[in-house]
Scaffold this motif. Sequence first.
Motif, PDB file in Angstrom:
ATOM      1  N   ASN A 184     -38.248  32.857  42.494  1.00 27.44           N
ATOM      2  CA  ASN A 184     -38.566  31.843  43.511  1.00 27.44           C
ATOM      3  C   ASN A 184     -40.063  31.616  43.686  1.00 27.44           C
ATOM      4  N   GLU A 185     -40.834  31.876  42.645  1.00 26.72           N
ATOM      5  CA  GLU A 185     -42.241  31.492  42.630  1.00 26.72           C
ATOM      6  C   GLU A 185     -42.648  31.180  41.193  1.00 26.72           C
ATOM      7  N   VAL A 186     -43.673  30.388  41.064  1.00 27.54           N
ATOM      8  CA  VAL A 186     -44.104  29.945  39.741  1.00 27.54           C
ATOM      9  C   VAL A 186     -44.816  31.076  39.026  1.00 27.54           C
ATOM     10  N   GLY A 187     -44.449  31.269  37.764  1.00 29.33           N
ATOM     11  CA  GLY A 187     -45.103  32.267  36.918  1.00 29.33           C
ATOM     12  C   GLY A 187     -45.126  31.789  35.477  1.00 29.33           C
ATOM     13  N   GLU A 188     -45.763  32.559  34.635  1.00 28.27           N
ATOM     14  CA  GLU A 188     -45.838  32.194  33.225  1.00 28.27           C
ATOM     15  C   GLU A 188     -44.519  32.504  32.523  1.00 28.27           C
ATOM     16  N   LEU A 189     -44.070  31.575  31.684  1.00 21.97           N
ATOM     17  CA  LEU A 189     -42.842  31.759  30.907  1.00 21.97           C
ATOM     18  C   LEU A 189     -43.094  32.776  29.797  1.00 21.97           C
ATOM     19  N   VAL A 190     -42.348  33.876  29.841  1.00 24.15           N
ATOM     20  CA  VAL A 190     -42.447  34.900  28.804  1.00 24.15           C
ATOM     21  C   VAL A 190     -41.048  35.231  28.297  1.00 24.15           C
ATOM     22  N   CYS A 191     -40.993  35.732  27.075  1.00 26.43           N
ATOM     23  CA  CYS A 191     -39.747  36.215  26.497  1.00 26.43           C
ATOM     24  C   CYS A 191     -39.975  37.669  26.124  1.00 26.43           C
ATOM     25  N   THR A 192     -39.241  38.578  26.760  1.00 26.29           N
ATOM     26  CA  THR A 192     -39.518  40.008  26.636  1.00 26.29           C
ATOM     27  C   THR A 192     -38.795  40.693  25.484  1.00 26.29           C
ATOM     28  N   GLN A 193     -37.879  39.970  24.839  1.00 24.60           N
ATOM     29  CA  GLN A 193     -37.162  40.516  23.683  1.00 24.60           C
ATOM     30  C   GLN A 193     -37.182  39.467  22.573  1.00 24.60           C
ATOM     31  N   PRO A 194     -37.259  39.894  21.318  1.00 23.05           N
ATOM     32  CA  PRO A 194     -37.262  38.906  20.234  1.00 23.05           C
ATOM     33  C   PRO A 194     -35.932  38.162  20.142  1.00 23.05           C
ATOM     34  N   ILE A 195     -36.017  36.940  19.649  1.00 23.69           N
ATOM     35  CA  ILE A 195     -34.821  36.178  19.318  1.00 23.69           C
ATOM     36  C   ILE A 195     -34.912  35.834  17.833  1.00 23.69           C
ATOM     37  N   PRO A 196     -33.776  35.666  17.167  1.00 19.47           N
ATOM     38  CA  PRO A 196     -33.776  35.528  15.708  1.00 19.47           C
ATOM     39  C   PRO A 196     -34.632  34.398  15.152  1.00 19.47           C
ATOM     40  N   SER A 197     -34.820  33.325  15.898  1.00 19.13           N
ATOM     41  CA  SER A 197     -35.542  32.186  15.341  1.00 19.13           C
ATOM     42  C   SER A 197     -37.049  32.208  15.590  1.00 19.13           C
ATOM     43  N   MET A 198     -37.561  33.255  16.214  1.00 23.12           N
ATOM     44  CA  MET A 198     -39.010  33.322  16.419  1.00 23.12           C
ATOM     45  C   MET A 198     -39.711  33.474  15.074  1.00 23.12           C
ATOM     46  N   PRO A 199     -40.836  32.790  14.911  1.00 28.37           N
ATOM     47  CA  PRO A 199     -41.561  32.938  13.652  1.00 28.37           C
ATOM     48  C   PRO A 199     -42.142  34.345  13.522  1.00 28.37           C
ATOM     49  N   LEU A 200     -42.366  34.748  12.294  1.00 29.98           N
ATOM     50  CA  LEU A 200     -42.953  36.066  12.035  1.00 29.98           C
ATOM     51  C   LEU A 200     -44.459  35.989  11.848  1.00 29.98           C
ATOM     52  N   TYR A 201     -44.940  34.797  11.476  1.00 31.49           N
ATOM     53  CA  TYR A 201     -46.371  34.590  11.255  1.00 31.49           C
ATOM     54  C   TYR A 201     -46.628  33.101  11.108  1.00 31.49           C
ATOM     55  N   PHE A 202     -47.912  32.718  11.129  1.00 25.80           N
ATOM     56  CA  PHE A 202     -48.302  31.344  10.858  1.00 25.80           C
ATOM     57  C   PHE A 202     -48.611  31.205   9.381  1.00 25.80           C
ATOM     58  N   TRP A 203     -48.322  30.039   8.854  1.00 24.92           N
ATOM     59  CA  TRP A 203     -48.628  29.736   7.461  1.00 24.92           C
ATOM     60  C   TRP A 203     -50.127  29.968   7.223  1.00 24.92           C
TER      61      TRP A 203
END
Length: 186
Positions: A129-148
């Motif tokens: 119920n307050e504004v905060g930064e969007l974070v994802c605390t566990q990996p999900i399969p489609s997250m990139p592993l690195y930048f080209w």
Amino acid sequence: QLSALRYAVDQFFDSVMVNADDPALRANRLSLLNRMRGLFMRVADLSRLRALGSTGSPLAIDCYCWVYEQMPKVDGRDIWLAPMSGGTDFAGAFIGGNRELPLKAGEMQCRELGCAVEAWNEQGEPVINEVGELVCTQPIPSMPLYFWGDVEKKRYISSYFGTSPNVWRHGDWREVGLDGSCIIYG
């Protein structure tokens, strides 16, 4: 002139039903459509439309009303409106819709299955119920592993994991309600 308008409307709804990432679905575009009340029902056959998605932030409240007033009913019920938010960087959505949950105008229904997303305050603590930064605390399969071309992953790590190791910082601001509903502020 009417045939050109009919073609444009048909193209818009074809993109709605086929391509959820089409720019025509963004919340600001649907806000513009609000000015055209009734037009779509007069020039296009929407009888097969079952759901409508929008991407980015939640729609403005008047757009929720527009959708429910202007779109056809499905088996006597309102069409399923599913605002969602995610990113092309991980080819997915963190927040989206669920037909089993209520949808409140101005909000998104829930976090997507398998996405451990939270809103964090400046101290790195989850907030409700307050504004905060969007974070994802566990990996999900489609997250990139690195930048080209980022062989040592320096740009990648500084872009998403620079502040908190192993926590994806997406760069958006959001609010999570007590009921799990979400608002994205960008």
